[in-house]
Write a protein that holds these residues in place. Structure first.
Motif: not given
Ligand SMILES: [Zn+2]
Length: 88
Positions: A24-28
């Protein structure tokens, strides 16, 4: 036939299967990569993929006591197959 990536022996055994959820920390991050009711792709979720999408991991051992996994990781329209050795 699946050979051990460490010693090339052909006698390998499937030990476990689990999914890794999208990070969920990935921007997309993609909603397809998140579990509902603790399952992702119909199998139990066992952690975070570290990628934008989820993954499926199959763990094996060979009869020479090596442990390794195959990871099927979706990324930008392609499915990567990643072989990872584990400490014996
Ligand atoms: Zn081996």
């Amino acid at each position: 036939m699946l050979h051990c990536p460490i010693c090339n022996f052909e006698n390998t055994h499937l030990q476990s299967a689990y999914a890794l959820e999208a990070d969920s920390r990935q921007r997309k991050s993609d909603s397809e990569g998140f579990s509902e009711h603790g399952e992702l792709y119909g199998i139990p979720s066992g952690g975070i993929s570290g990628w934008r999408r989820g993954a499926v991991v199959l763990e094996f051992n060979c009869e020479n006591s090596h442990r390794f996994s195959l990871r099927f990781q979706q990324h930008k329209g392609a499915t990567f197959v990643i072989v990872e050795e584990a400490a014996s």
